[in-house]
Motif scaffolding. Structure first.
Motif, mmCIF file in Angstrom:
data_model
loop_
_atom_site.group_PDB
_atom_site.id
_atom_site.type_symbol
_atom_site.label_atom_id
_atom_site.label_comp_id
_atom_site.label_asym_id
_atom_site.label_seq_id
_atom_site.Cartn_x
_atom_site.Cartn_y
_atom_site.Cartn_z
ATOM 1 N N GLU A 1 7.276 -12.664 38.932
ATOM 2 C CA GLU A 1 7.750 -12.581 37.546
ATOM 3 C C GLU A 1 6.750 -13.210 36.590
ATOM 4 N N MET B 1 2.372 -1.927 35.931
ATOM 5 C CA MET B 1 1.860 -3.238 36.248
ATOM 6 C C MET B 1 0.412 -3.126 36.684
ATOM 7 N N THR C 1 4.552 -8.882 37.453
ATOM 8 C CA THR C 1 4.715 -7.806 38.427
ATOM 9 C C THR C 1 6.136 -7.266 38.371
ATOM 10 N N LYS C 2 6.259 -5.970 38.213
ATOM 11 C CA LYS C 2 7.578 -5.315 38.167
ATOM 12 C C LYS C 2 7.789 -4.539 39.449
ATOM 13 N N SER D 1 10.272 -1.867 41.150
ATOM 14 C CA SER D 1 11.362 -0.943 40.815
ATOM 15 C C SER D 1 12.179 -0.675 42.072
#
Length: 193
Positions: free
Chosen positions: A185, A1, A189-190, A192
């Motif tokens: 979202e 990202m 933006t991810k 983890s």
């Protein structure tokens, strides 16, 4: 990202949680967030207000924190930013009349950049004629204003979020978890686990 550069337009007596929480949370995940206020510069502060729901016909208001701005409104070029955050409280009712605010917001709307707005922050979008035809929510007292401005207003629980393309809205600060998650979202933006 890739980290994003986000702009927040705030003002005196904006809602404390609605300024502080997104400002800190969006930075926590790696984004740059610049908070600005017309007529104030980097290092100045705005006074916030705490709005709570205590069984009265409307929210109560108490003094909040002083929130320090980290950029100067007059030096901002909205083209440098990937998204916009508009919080609620009393600030939007007068910010929409401040020179340059509507022009700044219009840039984000016309460029179809992500916008996260909640509570009375939708008043800024309404003043920019940016809600017509949009499905959104806002603080319930702003619902008639949204409908009059041509929005498809949804009266949802304060903990909920409404997303229409790049526009992410929630009625008030109890919606922060879903509102911020939806905005991340939209930003791509991810997170983890």
């Amino acid at each position: 990202m890739a980290a994003k550069k986000l702009l927040m337009i705030v003002g005196d007596f904006g809602e404390d949680y609605e300024i502080m929480v997104p400002f800190q949370a969006l930075q926590m995940v790696g984004h740059t967030v610049h908070a600005v206020c017309p007529g104030k510069k980097d290092g100045d502060s705005v006074k916030t207000a705490i709005h709570d729901f205590e069984g009265d016909q409307t929210y109560s208001e108490k003094p909040g924190h002083n929130f320090t701005l980290n950029a100067t409104f007059e030096e901002i070029n909205p083209e440098d930013y990937d998204g916009l955050v508009l919080s609620g409280g009393r600030a939007p009712e007068y910010l929409r009349r401040e020179e340059g605010v509507i022009e700044m917001i219009t840039h984000f709307v016309e460029a179809d950049k992500p916008i996260a707005a909640l509570c009375h922050g939708l008043q800024l979008l309404s003043a920019a004629d940016a809600v017509r035809g949009k499905t959104l929510t806002a603080y319930p007292a702003c619902g008639p204003e949204m409908e009059a401005a041509g929005a498809d207003y949804r009266d949802v629980a304060a903990t909920e979020v409404v997303v229409d393309g790049n526009l992410v809205t929630s009625p008030a600060w109890p919606g922060h978890p879903k509102w911020l998650a939806a905005f991340l979202e939209v930003l791509g933006t991810k997170i983890s686990h």
